[in-house]
Design a protein around this motif. Structure first.
Motif, PDB file in Angstrom:
ATOM      1  N   TYR A 208       1.001  -1.181   0.164  1.00  0.00           N
ATOM      2  CA  TYR A 208      -0.029   0.059  -0.068  1.00  0.00           C
ATOM      3  C   TYR A 208       0.905   1.343   0.132  1.00  0.00           C
ATOM      4  O   TYR A 208       1.936   1.323   0.781  1.00  0.00           O
ATOM      5  N   PHE A 209       0.369   2.194  -0.856  1.00  0.00           N
ATOM      6  CA  PHE A 209       1.264   3.670  -0.781  1.00  0.00           C
ATOM      7  C   PHE A 209       0.168   4.533  -0.545  1.00  0.00           C
ATOM      8  O   PHE A 209      -0.787   4.576  -1.191  1.00  0.00           O
ATOM      9  N   GLY A 210       0.438   5.341   0.368  1.00  0.00           N
ATOM     10  CA  GLY A 210      -0.542   6.303   0.996  1.00  0.00           C
ATOM     11  C   GLY A 210       0.277   7.532   1.368  1.00  0.00           C
ATOM     12  O   GLY A 210       1.456   7.510   1.687  1.00  0.00           O
ATOM     13  N   SER A 211      -0.668   8.407   1.737  1.00  0.00           N
ATOM     14  CA  SER A 211      -0.316   9.711   2.676  1.00  0.00           C
ATOM     15  C   SER A 211      -1.077  10.150   3.659  1.00  0.00           C
ATOM     16  O   SER A 211      -2.259   9.728   3.488  1.00  0.00           O
ATOM     17  N   PRO A 212      -0.615  10.403   4.799  1.00  0.00           N
ATOM     18  CA  PRO A 212      -1.604  10.890   5.888  1.00  0.00           C
ATOM     19  C   PRO A 212      -2.378  12.090   5.356  1.00  0.00           C
ATOM     20  O   PRO A 212      -3.682  12.118   6.070  1.00  0.00           O
ATOM     21  N   GLN A 213      -2.177  12.767   4.439  1.00  0.00           N
ATOM     22  CA  GLN A 213      -2.957  13.811   4.101  1.00  0.00           C
ATOM     23  C   GLN A 213      -4.179  13.496   2.955  1.00  0.00           C
ATOM     24  O   GLN A 213      -5.011  14.258   2.695  1.00  0.00           O
ATOM     25  N   ALA A 214      -4.243  12.021   2.631  1.00  0.00           N
ATOM     26  CA  ALA A 214      -5.180  11.541   1.831  1.00  0.00           C
ATOM     27  C   ALA A 214      -6.593  11.407   2.526  1.00  0.00           C
ATOM     28  O   ALA A 214      -6.431  11.401   3.861  1.00  0.00           O
ATOM     29  N   ALA A 215      -7.640  11.683   1.609  1.00  0.00           N
ATOM     30  CA  ALA A 215      -8.877  11.563   2.225  1.00  0.00           C
ATOM     31  C   ALA A 215      -9.293  10.315   3.156  1.00  0.00           C
ATOM     32  O   ALA A 215      -9.927  10.580   4.102  1.00  0.00           O
ATOM     33  N   ASN A 216      -8.882   9.179   2.477  1.00  0.00           N
ATOM     34  CA  ASN A 216      -9.221   7.919   3.103  1.00  0.00           C
ATOM     35  C   ASN A 216      -8.251   7.309   3.941  1.00  0.00           C
ATOM     36  O   ASN A 216      -8.238   6.021   3.960  1.00  0.00           O
ATOM     37  N   PHE A 217      -7.243   8.083   4.268  1.00  0.00           N
ATOM     38  CA  PHE A 217      -6.342   7.348   4.847  1.00  0.00           C
ATOM     39  C   PHE A 217      -6.612   6.734   6.313  1.00  0.00           C
ATOM     40  O   PHE A 217      -6.052   5.628   6.624  1.00  0.00           O
ATOM     41  N   ALA A 218      -7.413   7.288   7.135  1.00  0.00           N
ATOM     42  CA  ALA A 218      -7.771   6.551   8.439  1.00  0.00           C
ATOM     43  C   ALA A 218      -8.593   5.241   8.205  1.00  0.00           C
ATOM     44  O   ALA A 218      -8.360   4.136   8.682  1.00  0.00           O
ATOM     45  N   VAL A 219      -9.459   5.348   7.081  1.00  0.00           N
ATOM     46  CA  VAL A 219     -10.071   4.050   6.784  1.00  0.00           C
ATOM     47  C   VAL A 219      -9.222   3.150   6.260  1.00  0.00           C
ATOM     48  O   VAL A 219      -9.256   1.785   6.425  1.00  0.00           O
ATOM     49  N   ASP A 220      -8.398   3.255   5.331  1.00  0.00           N
ATOM     50  CA  ASP A 220      -7.423   2.683   4.729  1.00  0.00           C
ATOM     51  C   ASP A 220      -6.767   1.739   5.683  1.00  0.00           C
ATOM     52  O   ASP A 220      -6.112   0.628   5.556  1.00  0.00           O
ATOM     53  N   THR A 221      -6.016   2.704   6.647  1.00  0.00           N
ATOM     54  CA  THR A 221      -5.134   2.246   7.653  1.00  0.00           C
ATOM     55  C   THR A 221      -5.709   1.130   8.504  1.00  0.00           C
ATOM     56  O   THR A 221      -5.405   0.119   8.977  1.00  0.00           O
TER      57      THR A 221
END
Length: 150
Positions: free
Chosen positions: A50-63
């Motif tokens: 998984y490649f993500g960023s804490p600034q992304a909209a769905n970050f909390a749901v994804d983690t």
């Protein structure tokens, strides 16, 4: 020189992506604890990268979904999260206080280029021995797919 033409590339452009069924290249990564690891050590398992960023909209749901994936499928699946942060200490703070059950690692542009990642969030799902199954599955989509198989 009074005219300029711009070509806007889609995030769906998969010119550098590895085709389904082919192997991901070998690469090394550094965990948030500054441990150097090789991806080839995880060849016995399916991988969800998984490649993500804490600034992304769905970050909390994804983690949250990454946590469920790592817990429910711990015998067959390994989850690696490459998180983009501004300062290196932000990733260690995230890893220290989140009590992660999946691998958290530093992301860099060379790794993006090697794996064909364009844009965030993004992901790669592989079978054993790093064979690519699919790109750009969200953690929730993968969770639904794995539940439907069982």
């Amino acid at each position: 020189g009074d005219q300029i033409t711009f070509k806007v590339l889609d995030q769906t452009n998969n010119s550098n992506q590895i085709k389904a069924g082919k192997k991901l290249p070998r690469f090394k990564y550094i965990t948030w604890r500054a441990e150097r690891k090789k991806i080839s050590k995880l060849r016995k398992y399916q991988l969800y990268i998984y490649f993500g960023s804490p600034q992304a909209a769905n970050f909390a749901v994804d983690t949250a979904a990454l946590r469920v994936l790592a817990h429910d499928y711990e015998k067959t699946l390994r989850v690696i999260g490459f998180i983009e942060v501004n300062k290196s200490y932000e990733l260690s703070i995230f890893g220290q206080y989140s009590y992660l059950n999946w691998i958290l690692a530093y992301k860099n542009k060379d790794l993006n280029k090697k794996l064909g990642i364009r844009g965030l969030p993004s992901s790669i799902y592989t079978k054993k021995r790093r064979r690519v199954v699919k790109y750009n599955l969200t953690p929730n989509e993968l969770l639904q797919e794995l539940k439907s198989k069982n």
